[in-house]
Design a protein around this motif. Structure first.
Motif, PDB file in Angstrom:
ATOM      1  N   SER A   1      -0.010   4.142   8.989  1.00 53.41           N
ATOM      2  CA  SER A   1       0.579   5.243   8.229  1.00 53.41           C
ATOM      3  C   SER A   1       1.339   6.199   9.153  1.00 53.41           C
ATOM      4  CB  SER A   1      -0.538   5.980   7.487  1.00 53.41           C
ATOM      5  OG  SER A   1      -0.005   6.968   6.665  1.00 53.41           O
TER       6      SER A   1
ATOM      7  N   GLN B   1      12.197  -1.803   2.168  1.00 57.27           N
ATOM      8  CA  GLN B   1      11.180  -0.844   1.762  1.00 57.27           C
ATOM      9  C   GLN B   1       9.955  -0.883   2.687  1.00 57.27           C
ATOM     10  OE1 GLN B   1       9.734  -1.536  -2.213  1.00 57.27           O
ATOM     11  NE2 GLN B   1       8.615   0.406  -2.279  1.00 57.27           N
TER      12      GLN B   1
ATOM     13  N   THR C   1       4.651   4.752   9.954  1.00 63.50           N
ATOM     14  CA  THR C   1       5.642   4.834   8.864  1.00 63.50           C
ATOM     15  C   THR C   1       6.343   6.198   8.833  1.00 63.50           C
ATOM     16  OG1 THR C   1       4.086   5.667   7.194  1.00 63.50           O
ATOM     17  CG2 THR C   1       4.273   3.268   7.405  1.00 63.50           C
ATOM     18  N   LYS C   2       5.706   7.206   9.416  1.00 62.05           N
ATOM     19  CA  LYS C   2       6.298   8.556   9.441  1.00 62.05           C
ATOM     20  C   LYS C   2       7.367   8.691  10.527  1.00 62.05           C
ATOM     21  CE  LYS C   2       3.320  10.237   6.366  1.00 62.05           C
ATOM     22  NZ  LYS C   2       2.584   8.960   6.076  1.00 62.05           N
TER      23      LYS C   2
ATOM     24  N   GLU D   1       0.840  -1.201   0.000  1.00 61.46           N
ATOM     25  CA  GLU D   1       0.000   0.000   0.000  1.00 61.46           C
ATOM     26  C   GLU D   1       0.880   1.258   0.000  1.00 61.46           C
ATOM     27  OE1 GLU D   1      -2.960   1.467   0.435  1.00 61.46           O
ATOM     28  OE2 GLU D   1      -4.393  -0.193   0.378  1.00 61.46           O
ATOM     29  N   LYS D   2       0.231   2.403  -0.089  1.00 60.16           N
ATOM     30  CA  LYS D   2       0.948   3.672   0.041  1.00 60.16           C
ATOM     31  C   LYS D   2       1.661   3.721   1.403  1.00 60.16           C
ATOM     32  CE  LYS D   2      -2.922   6.446   1.894  1.00 60.16           C
ATOM     33  NZ  LYS D   2      -2.641   6.623   3.305  1.00 60.16           N
ATOM     34  N   ASP D   3       2.691   4.532   1.491  1.00 56.85           N
ATOM     35  CA  ASP D   3       3.511   4.650   2.707  1.00 56.85           C
ATOM     36  C   ASP D   3       4.258   3.368   3.044  1.00 56.85           C
ATOM     37  OD1 ASP D   3       2.719   7.289   3.110  1.00 56.85           O
ATOM     38  OD2 ASP D   3       1.006   6.713   4.344  1.00 56.85           O
ATOM     39  N   ASN D   4       4.418   2.486   2.054  1.00 58.65           N
ATOM     40  CA  ASN D   4       5.139   1.234   2.283  1.00 58.65           C
ATOM     41  C   ASN D   4       4.541   0.371   3.388  1.00 58.65           C
ATOM     42  OD1 ASN D   4       7.176   1.610   0.247  1.00 58.65           O
ATOM     43  ND2 ASN D   4       8.002   3.226   1.568  1.00 58.65           N
TER      44      ASN D   4
END
Lengths: 258, 258, 258
Positions: free
Chosen positions: A196, A47, A199-200, A9-12
């Motif tokens: 998400s 990743q 991930t930040k 997905e987005k944001d790995n």
């Protein structure tokens, strides 16, 4: 048809979706091996930042495949191999550098409940339920309790094990088997949001920290401090720590390079 | 100006007040050493019955002094020394014969949160919050988690560590990081009241009991019983036990001599 | 008059009733030995499926008999023997193959509270309360805390130990010292219902599972998985497991032969 779907997905965020809805996603040897392969790959994949385990269909996972267990019962070696392979897979989640989040919608029973307990974080829809029903079929949930009893209190664990009863998602939140309950329609979005956010963060520090967390849990407190003092010192040598502290002092957002 | 204020209150309650409000009471090496000195003195002081750790100003403690950590980062030996010195100080609370109570008003983050977890009891004002924000600056809260993970459940701990988010005092009470929340204006008086009640108990038995409590926690249950059976026998040789049991049987208040 | 009444109820539920109401069921050496004898017999008795410990009169148990403790205080050997005999009895509950349920109506203090913590499950009437009051009589509850601290969080345990205060049944449920609170008039019936449900499960698998539960708790997670994988394999060799899985696949009720 594969027993699991996966997508980045987005944001790995990497999603593993259990996909054998008709059989209620049983943890057959084949599924266990598929998950093991996934975790072995994820471990080496720089990743991927966070992993979510969810399911298609109305169940999360009903536990071992009883038809298979019955078949294996003729050979003690086969049986022992099944339980050991499953245990190893559960431990792989613990030792995976990336955080793993269970996103439960539906039943999570026996080894399915163990899977939830083995994840670092767990969220569930309000209609989900949790159960260690082994006593109902003459096979006590002995391997599931290893993971579950390390998350919840002994009195709650014993009630689940001896009664074999379902407990609701709200009750599971109260006893700390899961972190939080969401409405069914909001669950997946909420879990993606949480993933998400993670991930930040500095994923370099999460990797060293998650491993250290589980390692220190089994140590005496003195050893745990000795060990984590080494870990903190090592962590300070990372680019992320230098950048993060720099950014904090300069009152700006950090710019992670990893 | 000193980083801490101390005073001996009525009932032999000893108050340590963190007093570097502008910097949010960072656990700099200097503060850590000041606290260590305090604990070393308190250990030998037979007058002091209970210790309270509180703070001036709007914060309890924001954790390590990041300016100092950044400076120390050039030398691994210096860094390791910082974390080890801090860990030793936290363990001193555990091994102090007197009960130590955290009285939290404001933020308790990272090593500041560890300090709260390390105390025997903890109370906080409703506006306080707790946080392990290491992932936000690339330095995972690895030493803080040693103390905190021994008080709260793994799922709650992981959420704090991975999200880096603040949790409210009410949430901290719910997950057992602290004992109870009070209104800000009532906090200090309530904590003094609790401390005062404890000073009325047999402090001789508290001293042997507190040490035994933490010692037995890391043992197998069989060893723990063997050890505490010895402790109970030793405790019965104390004047306080003789007087206390005498008083109980005679239905009068005990008259402690220690 | 005997210090305990016993009876075998329907569904092979065995009830041990503490019966020294005037003295509030003190855990005198005589009572401890009576309970030990009971557990030694129950262990070998294949008819008994579940054990309930309850009491006549307004108290559950107020703990050790202080008059006796005071008398024994002259001899360290006698004292140590008392605490060791009591610890052994408490551990017998843990290692008993049958589930043991505490049914608490009234005070459960000191070793009485330890008895509740030592049972696999515990239920209490709303008017019951729990206490580790050793600090009030100069004798810290060091052996009771071994059992209790393995069920509740350290901060809650420390508050009980240092304050010596009573906690209500509802609070005891919240902190996981007991499973659930019932109204006084409903308590015994509700506990019998729960016990009865457990007797309908595969008791063969409960016996192997209960033992495994406590054994694995003190192990590292890796060893715990190795051990319980063996236990699951052994369990699959039982008649109950074969019948239970068979019945499950055939969508009928199992017909236990044990």
């Amino acid at each position: 048809m594969s027993l699991i779907n996966t997508k980045l997905e987005k944001d790995n965020i990497y999603i593993i979706e259990l996909n054998n809805p008709k059989k209620r996603n049983p943890l057959s040897l084949e599924l266990i091996k598929s998950l093991q392969n996934e975790f072995d790959d994820i471990k080496k994949n720089k990743q991927i930042k966070v992993v979510i385990i969810q399911s298609t269909g109305p169940s999360f996972s009903a536990g071992h495949d009883l038809t298979e267990v019955r078949k294996s019962a003729k050979s003690k070696i086969k049986l022992l191999n099944l339980f050991k392979t499953c245990s190893k897979m559960m431990l792989s989640i613990r030792y995976l550098p990336q955080p793993v989040i269970a996103c439960v919608d539906g039943i999570a029973a026996a080894a399915g409940c163990q899977l939830v307990a083995s994840c670092d974080l767990a969220f569930a829809s309000k209609n989900s339920y949790f159960q260690t029903p082994g006593v109902n079929i003459g096979l006590f949930c002995s391997t599931p309790m290893v993971a579950i009893s390390r998350k919840i209190s002994s009195k709650d664990m014993m009630y689940m094990l001896l009664s074999g009863e379902k407990i609701s998602a709200l009750e599971a939140e109260k006893i700390k088997l899961i972190n939080k309950v969401f409405l069914k329609k909001a669950l997946k979005k909420e879990v993606i949001n949480i993933a998400s956010k993670i991930t930040k963060k500095s994923n370099q520090s999460i990797k060293i920290g998650k491993l250290a967390f589980y390692n220190q849990l089994d140590m005496s407190i003195e050893k745990a401090y000795e060990y984590t003092s080494q870990v903190m010192t090592k962590n300070m040598g990372f680019n992320d720590a230098k950048e993060g502290i720099e950014a904090f002092i300069e009152k700006r957002s950090p710019n992670w390079k990893n």
